[in-house]
Design an enzyme around this catalytic site. Structure first.
Site, PDB file in Angstrom:
ATOM      1  N   LYS A 174       0.852  -1.223  -0.052  1.00  0.00           N
ATOM      2  CA  LYS A 174       0.009   0.159  -0.004  1.00  0.00           C
ATOM      3  C   LYS A 174       0.776   1.275   0.070  1.00  0.00           C
ATOM      4  O   LYS A 174       0.610   2.237   0.938  1.00  0.00           O
ATOM      5  CB  LYS A 174      -1.149   0.074   1.006  1.00  0.00           C
ATOM      6  CG  LYS A 174      -2.042  -1.132   1.224  1.00  0.00           C
ATOM      7  CD  LYS A 174      -3.241  -1.185   2.255  1.00  0.00           C
ATOM      8  CE  LYS A 174      -4.033  -2.447   2.079  1.00  0.00           C
ATOM      9  NZ  LYS A 174      -3.297  -3.714   2.310  1.00  0.00           N
TER      10      LYS A 174
HETATM   11  P1  OMP Z   1      -7.997 -11.542   6.038  1.00  0.00           P
HETATM   12  O1  OMP Z   1      -9.064 -10.638   6.447  1.00  0.00           O
HETATM   13  O2  OMP Z   1      -7.480 -12.192   6.960  1.00  0.00           O
HETATM   14  O3  OMP Z   1      -8.643 -12.600   4.660  1.00  0.00           O
HETATM   15  O4  OMP Z   1      -7.228 -10.560   5.215  1.00  0.00           O
HETATM   16  C1  OMP Z   1      -7.461  -9.458   4.300  1.00  0.00           C
HETATM   17  C2  OMP Z   1      -6.146  -9.290   3.757  1.00  0.00           C
HETATM   18  O5  OMP Z   1      -6.664  -8.121   2.515  1.00  0.00           O
HETATM   19  C3  OMP Z   1      -5.074  -8.246   4.763  1.00  0.00           C
HETATM   20  O6  OMP Z   1      -3.783  -8.691   4.156  1.00  0.00           O
HETATM   21  C4  OMP Z   1      -5.488  -7.076   4.294  1.00  0.00           C
HETATM   22  O7  OMP Z   1      -4.420  -6.085   4.610  1.00  0.00           O
HETATM   23  C5  OMP Z   1      -5.892  -7.200   2.962  1.00  0.00           C
HETATM   24  N1  OMP Z   1      -7.180  -5.813   2.406  1.00  0.00           N
HETATM   25  C6  OMP Z   1      -8.135  -5.944   3.196  1.00  0.00           C
HETATM   26  O8  OMP Z   1      -8.299  -6.646   3.984  1.00  0.00           O
HETATM   27  N2  OMP Z   1      -8.971  -4.884   2.837  1.00  0.00           N
HETATM   28  C7  OMP Z   1      -8.941  -3.888   1.773  1.00  0.00           C
HETATM   29  O9  OMP Z   1      -9.590  -3.151   1.295  1.00  0.00           O
HETATM   30  C8  OMP Z   1      -7.662  -3.989   0.996  1.00  0.00           C
HETATM   31  C9  OMP Z   1      -6.671  -4.871   1.224  1.00  0.00           C
HETATM   32  C10 OMP Z   1      -5.659  -5.151   0.557  1.00  0.00           C
HETATM   33  O10 OMP Z   1      -5.073  -4.239  -0.145  1.00  0.00           O
HETATM   34  O11 OMP Z   1      -5.159  -6.275   0.317  1.00  0.00           O
END
Ligand code: OMP
Length: 270
Positions: free
Chosen positions: A94
């Site tokens: 990011k």
């Molecule tokens: P889980 O919720 O464990 O599946 O993780 C979600 C992953 O996606 C994490 O690495 C967050 O940082 C990322 N993420 C989000 O959860 N929401 C977003 O809007 C954007 C991201 C991202 O850019 O990957």
């Protein structure tokens, strides 16, 4: 090979839009792994080996590694090296800053870690995004509408009759090509996802929010049809529920089982 070609090839070869997030945390790894950086690397290796025939992509969230300083930096590099060459990688860092700083970030992600793509925050504008795409074989996922509740704070403020995230999509799709540009859209906003899919028909959508954040896979699939996308799952796959005394083999079997269940719902061509 251009990152975009590799992305398409990876999705087609696996017939999968499953992206596995390696948000690996020393505090959360099972007891069968040493609580050390070697243990954490072995944890990542086990996950990759158990899932590499199903995953179209791996997303490595830099924060989980950077928290450990220089050891984490080494771990990040070694983790990238564990991923088979034909699988698409996303550096979830990011980033986004004034031009020369973005250029330095870009060098780190693409030249040093050799990632295929990066997540970029668009808030500082085109000159903060362009350095990542100076090399036209790179791929950028711009944050559009994020999965968290904070996405209501700024991303949905409207000007000229459109939400900020809609301006981000409209302006950046006319500036960059689908070969270089995708968007991050939270699976927790299925209705908006359908509308975004229409607005950016050919750009890859990176969709987090399934599993721990509770987004519905069927609602996401309904919104995106069989278009180009990756659905990310991190915690729900890498931290499976293990009961009683377990060893590394039990962990790997359970990770595979959980990933297979997601995989079945995330076939590219259903
Ligand atoms: P889980 O919720 O464990 O599946 O993780 C979600 C992953 O996606 C994490 O690495 C967050 O940082 C990322 N993420 C989000 O959860 N929401 C977003 O809007 C954007 C991201 C991202 O850019 O990957």
């Amino acid at each position: 090979m251009k990152a975009f070609d590799k992305l398409q090839k990876s999705i087609n070869q696996k017939n999968s839009i499953l992206c596995i997030g390696l948000d690996s945390d020393l505090k959360k790894i099972p007891n069968s792994f040493e609580k050390s950086f070697n243990g954490l690397l072995e944890f990542n290796k086990c996950i990759i080996e158990a899932t590499s025939d199903m995953a179209a992509a791996y997303k490595i969230n830099f924060a989980f590694y950077e928290q450990y300083g220089s050891d984490g930096f080494d771990l990040l590099k070694q983790t990238f090296e564990l991923i088979p060459n034909d699988i698409f990688t996303i550096a979830d860092a990011k980033r986004g800053d004034i031009g020369n700083t973005s250029a330095a970030y870009s060098k780190a992600v693409f030249d040093f870690f050799k990632a295929d793509s990066i997540t970029v925050n668009p808030y500082m504008g085109f000159d903060s995004i362009e350095p990542f795409l100076e090399d036209k074989s790179n791929y950028v996922f711009l944050l559009a509408l994020t999965s968290n509740s904070g996405s209501y704070d700024f991303q949905r403020l409207s000007s000229d009759g459109k939400f900020l995230y809609q301006h981000v999509i409209e302006k950046s799709t006319s500036r960059f090509t689908k070969e270089n540009l995708g968007f991050v859209v939270g699976g927790t906003h299925a209705e908006e996802l359908a509308e975004i899919r229409k607005q950016a028909q050919e750009n890859c959508l990176l969709i987090p929010g399934v599993g721990a954040q509770g987004a519905s896979i069927s609602a996401i699939r309904k919104a995106i049809g069989s278009s180009l996308a990756l659905i990310n799952v991190s915690r729900a796959i890498i931290y499976p529920q293990l009961k009683g005394e377990t060893d590394k083999l039990d962990f790997s079997v359970e990770v595979r089982k959980t990933a297979s269940n997601f995989y079945k719902e995330m076939k590219f061509k259903q």
